[in-house]
Design a protein around this motif. Structure first.
Motif, short mmCIF file in Angstrom:
data_model
loop_
_atom_site.label_atom_id
_atom_site.label_comp_id
_atom_site.label_asym_id
_atom_site.label_seq_id
_atom_site.Cartn_x
_atom_site.Cartn_y
_atom_site.Cartn_z
N GLY A 83 0.61 -1.34 0.02
CA GLY A 83 0.21 -0.04 -0.01
C GLY A 83 0.54 0.98 0.52
O GLY A 83 2.07 1.39 0.77
N GLY A 84 0.42 1.89 -0.99
CA GLY A 84 1.28 3.28 -1.05
C GLY A 84 2.37 3.76 -1.89
O GLY A 84 2.92 4.77 -1.65
N THR A 85 2.92 2.31 -2.73
CA THR A 85 3.75 2.11 -3.09
C THR A 85 3.53 2.47 -4.74
O THR A 85 2.60 2.23 -4.93
CB THR A 85 4.92 1.76 -2.72
N THR A 86 4.30 2.93 -5.51
CA THR A 86 4.30 2.37 -6.55
C THR A 86 3.93 1.47 -7.07
O THR A 86 3.32 0.72 -8.59
CB THR A 86 5.36 3.63 -7.23
N ALA A 87 4.36 0.30 -6.44
CA ALA A 87 3.83 -1.59 -6.79
C ALA A 87 3.03 -1.97 -6.26
O ALA A 87 2.73 -2.87 -6.08
CB ALA A 87 5.25 -1.94 -6.22
N GLU A 88 2.51 -1.01 -5.57
CA GLU A 88 0.59 -1.38 -5.29
C GLU A 88 -0.07 -1.99 -5.67
O GLU A 88 -0.19 -1.68 -7.45
CB GLU A 88 0.21 -0.23 -5.06
N ASP A 89 -0.53 -3.01 -5.09
CA ASP A 89 -2.18 -4.25 -6.19
C ASP A 89 -2.80 -3.76 -5.37
O ASP A 89 -3.19 -4.48 -4.06
CB ASP A 89 -1.28 -5.35 -6.05
N ASN A 90 -4.26 -3.30 -6.08
CA ASN A 90 -4.88 -4.44 -4.91
C ASN A 90 -6.21 -4.78 -5.33
O ASN A 90 -6.15 -5.43 -7.01
CB ASN A 90 -5.89 -2.68 -5.33
N TYR A 91 -6.25 -5.61 -5.02
CA TYR A 91 -7.45 -6.64 -5.09
C TYR A 91 -9.17 -6.66 -4.57
O TYR A 91 -9.16 -6.63 -3.25
CB TYR A 91 -7.18 -8.30 -4.32
N PHE A 92 -10.20 -6.33 -5.78
CA PHE A 92 -11.67 -6.29 -4.90
C PHE A 92 -12.07 -7.21 -5.86
O PHE A 92 -13.31 -6.73 -6.87
CB PHE A 92 -11.47 -4.91 -4.91
N ASN A 93 -12.63 -8.36 -5.50
CA ASN A 93 -13.17 -9.29 -7.02
C ASN A 93 -13.00 -10.83 -6.42
O ASN A 93 -13.20 -11.05 -4.99
CB ASN A 93 -12.55 -9.64 -8.17
N PHE A 94 -13.99 -12.10 -7.32
CA PHE A 94 -13.70 -12.97 -6.93
C PHE A 94 -12.95 -13.40 -7.58
O PHE A 94 -12.86 -13.22 -8.67
CB PHE A 94 -15.26 -13.29 -6.74
N PHE A 95 -12.11 -14.67 -6.91
CA PHE A 95 -10.63 -15.44 -7.13
C PHE A 95 -10.57 -16.53 -7.50
O PHE A 95 -11.83 -17.51 -5.99
CB PHE A 95 -9.85 -14.98 -6.59
N GLU A 96 -10.61 -17.40 -8.24
CA GLU A 96 -10.23 -19.04 -7.76
C GLU A 96 -9.08 -19.15 -7.94
O GLU A 96 -8.07 -19.35 -9.07
CB GLU A 96 -11.34 -19.17 -9.20
N LYS A 97 -8.71 -19.69 -6.49
CA LYS A 97 -7.12 -20.68 -6.80
C LYS A 97 -7.40 -22.25 -6.26
O LYS A 97 -8.01 -22.60 -5.85
CB LYS A 97 -6.47 -19.76 -5.61
N ASP A 98 -5.89 -23.09 -6.75
CA ASP A 98 -5.90 -23.93 -6.16
C ASP A 98 -6.04 -23.94 -4.82
O ASP A 98 -5.15 -23.01 -3.70
CB ASP A 98 -4.34 -24.83 -6.10
#
Length: 853
Positions: free
Chosen positions: A311-326
């Motif tokens: 958070g707060g960096t230029t590398a920030e990744d935001n996730y707000f969704n449904f996900f399917e994972k192993d």
């Protein structure tokens, strides 16, 4: 003796095929077919399978079923389909927290039919049906719904008034994202992140445009491109598995639409066999696997994630969704001590360690080895990745240790389930426990202790980030084992890493339990099937299954678990011939114990078991059993003949798969004869009513020779089942009360009535039947049998049940000649399709003093 009236006005005892017709109770019936006796004093024609009407009919879906499998429900705090606007060239993020997406209009054009095409100066990012406002025009100012979307055009409903050639449009964000909406902004220069819409602007010109006002600080930006996304709240999904391809489709209650291949169990290629998918869910996420243990399938996790990395960096990744994972808790695959390098993308963390003289330090002058872990979902920690190179640091005695954590993210970023990680240390080469060197949070940064303040991530580039310096004055007392409750060197702590699977799973007492498990055995380096074993997760960590967390309840009985349920702090674990009741009321697994091991009470599969408000109910060829938390009762005892039941359910000679559902509105059980559709009369059923404790039999309650899924309860609490219809799976609900379905094969047979004087002769004159008949007229459908005969006849007996009788009426049935008998039984047998209800049957008779000779 004068004439008398004998009245049967209570049929609530239902079917009894165990005792002789003379010996059953007055309120019981020798035959009760396609009727219900749930209301004391009346017999009603049963309903059946009807369309699901709220919120809408579930449209059929192309899929293939395996009998007794295929359906599950998933409740979530959010909808699966996001609302999103993207690609808009102007977004005003003002200091007041206003968000408004807008741009200028190039042209208007007549689209005909009372519609106008609007061409925007840049890609507008709207979707079909989005609310939009237009202003600064001569003729088109107002609010509209955008339709016929292309990247830079949309249509509005308006009469053609010429091409103004000027004006602007604005997405009505306050309508699209109403107050209370949680939104995520991505792609902006300085305002990416999560926000909550507090209100809509109602000042001046913005009043009709309803600009959203959010909580949190925003940077002032213009002439940029970004995306605003929101997941509307509260959703219930119906999940349908396709046995042929290992895919699971989802139906949204809110959207009334299907999403194909929402979950895919296949690793690669095709499945070897038809899959039998099983599920367990908790806290808005579901885990699915194939209970057939077919090669090429895997355990999958599906759920909603709202999380920020870096958070707060230029590398920030935001996730707000449904996900399917192993569904696995994989450890990092990279990690080392290095002065400046970053790890390979999304693989783990590197650290830089320095040490400086500090009189308060308790570090010793020795080499310390490091190891790394990931943390999933906030509380589930992986096993350790222990690097073999660049993995030690050696402080001087009295030095403090300073750590900087480095991360690299590229493309899709780290697994969105990863919420953090840890760096551990121990004296190199020793058998000491791994203690916490650094605790990492993917959003906030890192800290030296589990209760310390975080040092934030800092911007390095769009793909790399590092924390500030984190100082440690001594080794921590917190260790991997004290935090997690098990050792770091167990063979595994999750399922899914090496092709593990299970036959059945459930959640109770904040733990997940899986039964009949194929799991990796570190001693031999291969997967092993443990048919007698129950694995359990750590409390509150529903995917954390240390290899030591298992119960071998009963071993060596040549049986394997096929299903399970839970009730009153007990687990009922079903094998094909027995059931074990395990008491798990103790908060510690060491206090769990086997209460009962009941033989001949097993089941064929999961669809044979259902949970009700009265307890757990299951069926096999020996009966229909209820466990109420303290004892087991066979609900068919003294009601249904054993041989009749065994033939219906199926046995070793006539094997098929009966399934059971609980209609909770009516408090009734419905037992389908064969959900695979292979047995004769597979759609027949038994219905048990908990209120009256009665059984009735239903003919053609479900479609014969058709594969049906397991029963589930939908969002309305209705009992729903899927069934194959051509190449599709269609859906209906069970409604015992439905009055639109006419029934053939209605049979009601009374007991053999001796009027309380079996040794005396009686003369029978007339029979009076109070009835309703909202169906076809019935003539000569009342039969009788004398003196215990099982042959019913209707000659010499005139009876008529008129049609369209919606209020109680009386049919007077007379004999052409008065009948003398010791006893008499009556049978109503409606062969025509009708809806016949009976309130009472009264018999006019005279008792003679003449005894039976």
């Amino acid at each position: 003796m004068p004439k008398q009236m004998y009245t049967l006005n209570d049929f609530s005892g239902g079917l009894n095929t165990v005792k002789d017709p003379r010996d059953i109770k007055n309120n019981e019936l020798v035959a009760a077919q396609n009727i219900m006796v749930d209301e004391q004093g009346a017999v009603r024609t049963v309903g059946g399978m009807v369309s699901i009407d709220s919120p809408a009919n579930i449209s059929p879906k192309a899929a293939t079923l395996v009998g007794g499998y295929g359906l599950a429900m998933l409740e979530s705090d959010y909808e699966t389909e996001p609302i999103s606007i993207t690609g808009v060239s102007n977004i005003d993020l003002g200091v007041l927290g206003q968000i408004g997406m807008y741009d200028s209009i190039s042209t208007f054009a007549d689209a005909g039919g009372g519609e106008v095409t609007v061409t925007t100066s840049a890609n507008h990012g709207m979707s079909e049906g989005d609310p939009v406002a237009i202003d600064s025009t001569t003729n088109y100012d107002g609010t509209y719904t955008a339709t016929n979307i292309t990247s830079d055009t949309f249509r509005i409903t308006h009469s053609w008034d010429g091409d103004d050639g000027t004006g602007s449009w604005l997405v009505r964000c306050g309508v699209l994202f109403p107050p209370g909406s949680e939104i995520i902004i991505s792609g902006s220069a300085s305002s990416d992140g999560y926000y909550t819409v507090r209100e809509t602007d109602n000042t001046s010109a913005q009043a009709t445009k309803t600009v959203a006002i959010v909580t949190g600080g925003l940077a002032a930006e213009t002439d940029i491109s970004c995306t605003i996304t929101s997941l509307p709240k509260e959703e219930i999904l119906l999940l349908l598995s396709d046995a042929d391809n290992g895919e699971i489709d989802s139906y949204s209650k809110n959207q009334d639409t299907w999403t194909d291949n929402q979950i895919d169990l296949v690793i690669s290629g095709n499945l070897d066999n038809a899959s039998r998918m099983v599920f367990y869910s908790i806290d808005g996420a579901i885990r699915a696997t194939d209970s057939e243990f077919i090669g090429g399938s895997r355990i999958r996790w599906f759920g909603q994630i709202k999380r920020t990395h870096f958070g707060g960096t230029t590398a920030e990744d935001n996730y707000f969704n449904f996900f399917e994972k192993d569904n696995k808790l994989s450890a990092p695959t990279a990690g080392e001590i290095h002065a400046s390098n970053y790890p390979t993308s999304n693989s783990g963390f590197n650290i830089t360690v320095t040490h400086t003289a500090n009189s308060e330090s308790l570090w010793e002058n020795t080499a310390y080895q490091v190891a790394f872990s990931f943390i999933y979902d906030g509380n589930q920690e992986s096993l350790l990745y222990i690097p073999s190179a660049n993995h030690t640091f050696t402080p001087d005695a009295g030095d403090s240790v300073t750590v900087v954590v480095r991360a690299r993210t590229v493309s899709s970023g780290y697994n969105p389930r990863i919420s953090g990680g840890r760096v551990y240390a121990k004296v190199s080469g020793s058998d000491e426990a791994w203690f916490v060197l650094c605790d990492i949070d993917m959003r906030r940064g890192a800290r030296a202790t589990l209760d310390g303040d975080y040092t934030a991530w800092t911007s390095v580039s769009s793909t790399t980030t590092s924390t500030g310096s984190i100082e440690s004055l001594s080794p921590n007392l917190d260790t991997y084992e004290s935090i997690n409750g098990y050792s770091h060197d167990i063979s595994s702590n999750s399922m899914g890493e090496r092709g593990e699977q299970w036959k059945f799973g459930l959640v109770t007492n904040r733990r997940a339990f899986v039964f009949n498990v194929r799991r990796y055995d570190g001693a031999i380096g291969e997967n092993v099937s443990f048919g007698d074993r129950i694995y359990f997760s750590e409390a509150g960590r529903f995917d954390t299954f240390p290899s030591s967390n298992y119960i071998d309840v009963v071993r060596g009985d040549s049986e394997s678990y096929v299903a399970a349920s839970e009730y009153a702090d007990r687990i009922l674990a079903f094998k094909d011939n027995s059931v074990q009741i395990v008491n798990i009321s103790s908060p510690s697994p060491s206090g769990w114990f086997l209460e009962k091991n009941e033989k001949y009470m097993g089941v064929v599969g999961p669809a044979c078991v259902v949970k009700t408000q009265y307890g757990i109910v299951w069926v096999n060829d020996n009966g229909c059993f209820l466990y109420n938390g303290s004892s087991i009762k066979n609900l068919m005892d003294d009601k249904i003949d054993d041989d009749e039941w065994a033939d219906f359910i199926g046995n070793s000679v006539n094997a098929h798969y009966s399934s059971i559902g609980y209609e909770k509105h009516k408090k009734q059980l419905i037992i389908m004869r064969d959900c695979t559709g292979t047995a004769g009369s597979s759609g027949d059923a038994y219905l048990y009513d908990f209120k009256t404790k009665s059984w009735v039999k239903l003919i053609n309650a479900f479609s014969d020779s058709i594969v049906h899924s397991n029963f589930i309860h939908d969002w309305n609490g209705d009992l729903v089942v899927g069934y194959e219809s051509g190449s599709d799976v269609a859906f209906k609900k069970w409604d015992s009360d439905d009055t639109t379905i006419s029934k053939s094969d209605i049979v009601l047979t009374t007991k053999d009535i001796d009027f309380g004087q079996p040794g005396l002769i009686k003369k029978i004159y007339k029979v009076y039947i109070t009835y309703k008949n909202n169906g076809a007229a019935l003539s000569d459908d009342l039969f009788y049998a004398l003196d215990g005969s099982t042959t019913f006849i209707n000659t010499h007996l005139s009876s008529t049940f008129s049609n369209s009788i919606t209020d109680w009426d009386v049919a007077v049935c007379t004999f052409s000649t008065i009948k003398s008998c010791q006893s008499i039984a009556f049978q109503i047998k409606a062969g025509s399709s009708t809806r016949l209800d009976v309130n009472d049957i009264s018999i006019e008779y005279r008792q003679l003093r003449k005894r039976v000779t």
